[in-house]
Write an enzyme that holds these catalytic residues in place. Structure first.
Site, short mmCIF file in Angstrom:
data_model
loop_
_atom_site.label_atom_id
_atom_site.label_comp_id
_atom_site.label_asym_id
_atom_site.label_seq_id
_atom_site.Cartn_x
_atom_site.Cartn_y
_atom_site.Cartn_z
N ARG A 290 58.20 58.11 52.88
CA ARG A 290 59.24 57.08 52.87
C ARG A 290 58.87 55.99 51.86
O ARG A 290 57.70 55.77 51.57
CB ARG A 290 59.41 56.47 54.26
CG ARG A 290 59.75 57.47 55.36
CD ARG A 290 59.76 56.80 56.72
NE ARG A 290 60.11 57.73 57.80
CZ ARG A 290 59.21 58.41 58.52
NH1 ARG A 290 57.91 58.26 58.28
NH2 ARG A 290 59.61 59.23 59.48
N LYS B 217 55.73 55.52 60.75
CA LYS B 217 56.38 54.79 61.84
C LYS B 217 55.50 54.78 63.08
O LYS B 217 54.82 55.76 63.37
CB LYS B 217 57.73 55.44 62.17
CG LYS B 217 58.79 55.24 61.10
CD LYS B 217 60.13 55.82 61.56
CE LYS B 217 61.23 55.55 60.55
NZ LYS B 217 62.53 56.09 61.00
N HIS C 187 64.91 57.89 49.49
CA HIS C 187 65.08 58.75 50.66
C HIS C 187 65.69 60.08 50.25
O HIS C 187 65.45 61.11 50.89
CB HIS C 187 65.93 58.07 51.73
CG HIS C 187 65.52 58.42 53.12
ND1 HIS C 187 64.33 58.02 53.68
CD2 HIS C 187 66.13 59.16 54.07
CE1 HIS C 187 64.22 58.48 54.91
NE2 HIS C 187 65.30 59.19 55.17
N ARG D 129 62.96 62.24 49.35
CA ARG D 129 62.34 62.76 50.58
C ARG D 129 63.12 63.98 51.07
O ARG D 129 62.52 65.01 51.42
CB ARG D 129 62.32 61.65 51.62
CG ARG D 129 61.79 62.03 53.01
CD ARG D 129 61.70 60.76 53.84
NE ARG D 129 61.53 61.01 55.26
CZ ARG D 129 60.35 61.21 55.86
NH1 ARG D 129 59.25 61.24 55.13
NH2 ARG D 129 60.26 61.40 57.16
N HIS E 147 57.79 63.45 61.12
CA HIS E 147 58.87 63.42 62.10
C HIS E 147 58.30 63.58 63.51
O HIS E 147 57.48 64.46 63.75
CB HIS E 147 59.86 64.56 61.85
CG HIS E 147 60.74 64.33 60.66
ND1 HIS E 147 61.35 65.35 59.98
CD2 HIS E 147 61.11 63.18 60.03
CE1 HIS E 147 62.07 64.85 58.98
NE2 HIS E 147 61.93 63.54 59.00
N TYR F 149 67.13 70.03 57.60
CA TYR F 149 66.94 70.47 56.22
C TYR F 149 67.17 71.98 56.09
O TYR F 149 67.48 72.45 54.99
CB TYR F 149 65.54 70.10 55.73
CG TYR F 149 65.34 68.60 55.69
CD1 TYR F 149 66.03 67.81 54.77
CD2 TYR F 149 64.50 67.96 56.59
CE1 TYR F 149 65.88 66.43 54.75
CE2 TYR F 149 64.34 66.58 56.56
CZ TYR F 149 65.03 65.84 55.64
OH TYR F 149 64.89 64.48 55.62
#
Length: 299
Positions: free
Chosen positions: A150, A174, A245, A248, A271, A280
């Site tokens: 990110r 995150k 993004h 990404r 994730h 994806y």
């Protein structure tokens, strides 16, 4: 209600360590709910019930909010009511039964492989003058595409986060979760050029250990990276206008199209849920269908 909202904001920021963007979004959503409850005559959070929550969501829907927005706001409310119950401010978690529409998943725009190559090639041609900013931009583009990290993760990188020998970068994602992301020879060459010939000319006493620097020597800003990516994408004829993004998304799609394991891509992207990574595969299937329709005589 104002006092409770402030306490919940501190909980999100300090105890859960959520990003400032997520905290603002969640607090804004719940502030809207509490204002709705006040208009219904409630004096405090103890009066919240499922009827109030549903009426608030229904009002959002009638005002034209998208399914994605409604789903996020329902998630914010469920998080809030769960916290109220855990902290003993209400006897029951009234939001645990709150349903929300499934968010509408739009397939993200991605670059073709040749467009990704053209992107970094065009950036490298612009950096032929040897300018520090040019060398940095090439290194940023190569690393974004190579690792799928990110933009916030990229801007937070320090020099010591690079393991040049193993071609691995340590990423703080995150929830303060660390992961390692490998990168290839092109990204390694671009990073070496930046560290040897670009970063030293920009570094100041304020730079600290930051890997990527702005023109004034401070840690590069996310907005500057987004702006740069959009400018460089414009150099690629026919490419969709994507930002960091989008790179990404592109990295994930190309990995899966190349045969990478879904779990490995999940780990690479950081994730929490495999379902997030699975979208994806939809991009790849969509491309396969388009290619089939264009090429097969009986499609």
């Amino acid at each position: 209600m104002t006092r409770v909202l402030g306490a919940w904001e501190r909980h999100l920021a300090v105890e859960r360590d959520l990003s400032a963007h997520t905290v603002r979004a969640y607090v804004g959503d719940v502030a809207g709910l509490l204002e709705h409850a006040r208009r219904l005559g409630l004096a405090g959070v103890e009066g919240l019930d499922l009827r109030v929550l549903r009426s608030w969501l229904a009002r959002q829907q009638s005002s034209g909010r998208s399914r994605t927005t409604l789903a996020r706001r329902a998630t914010a409310v469920r998080t809030f009511t769960a916290w109220l119950a855990r902290s003993g401010q209400v006897p029951l978690d009234v939001g645990s039964s709150l349903a929300s529409p499934r968010p509408h998943r739009v397939l993200p725009a991605v670059l073709r492989r040749d467009e990704a190559e053209d992107l970094v090639r065009a950036a490298a041609e612009r950096a032929d003058d040897g300018s520090a900013a040019g060398l940095r931009d090439v290194a940023v583009l190569e690393l974004l595409y190579a690792t799928g990290i990110r933009v916030g993760e990229l801007c937070g990188l320090d020099v010591d986060d690079l393991d040049a020998e193993r071609r691995v970068v340590r990423v703080l994602g995150k929830g303060r979760k660390e992961r390692s992301a490998p990168y290839g020879a092109p990204a390694a060459a671009a990073l070496d050029a930046w560290l040897a010939g670009g970063r030293p000319s920009l570094v100041t006493a304020e730079s600290g250990p930051a890997l990527f620097l702005g023109v004034r020597g401070g840690r590069v800003d996310q907005r500057a990276v987004r702006s740069m990516v959009h400018r460089r994408i414009a150099d690629v004829p026919g490419a969709p206008d994507i930002g960091p993004h989008g790179l990404r998304h592109t990295a994930a799609t190309h990995l899966l199209e190349g045969g990478a394991d879904l779990r490995a891509v999940q780990e690479l992207l950081g994730h929490a849920s495999l379902a997030t990574t699975q979208r994806y595969t939809h991009v790849s299937t969509d491309r396969l269908r388009r290619a089939y329709r264009q090429a097969h005589p009986r499609a």
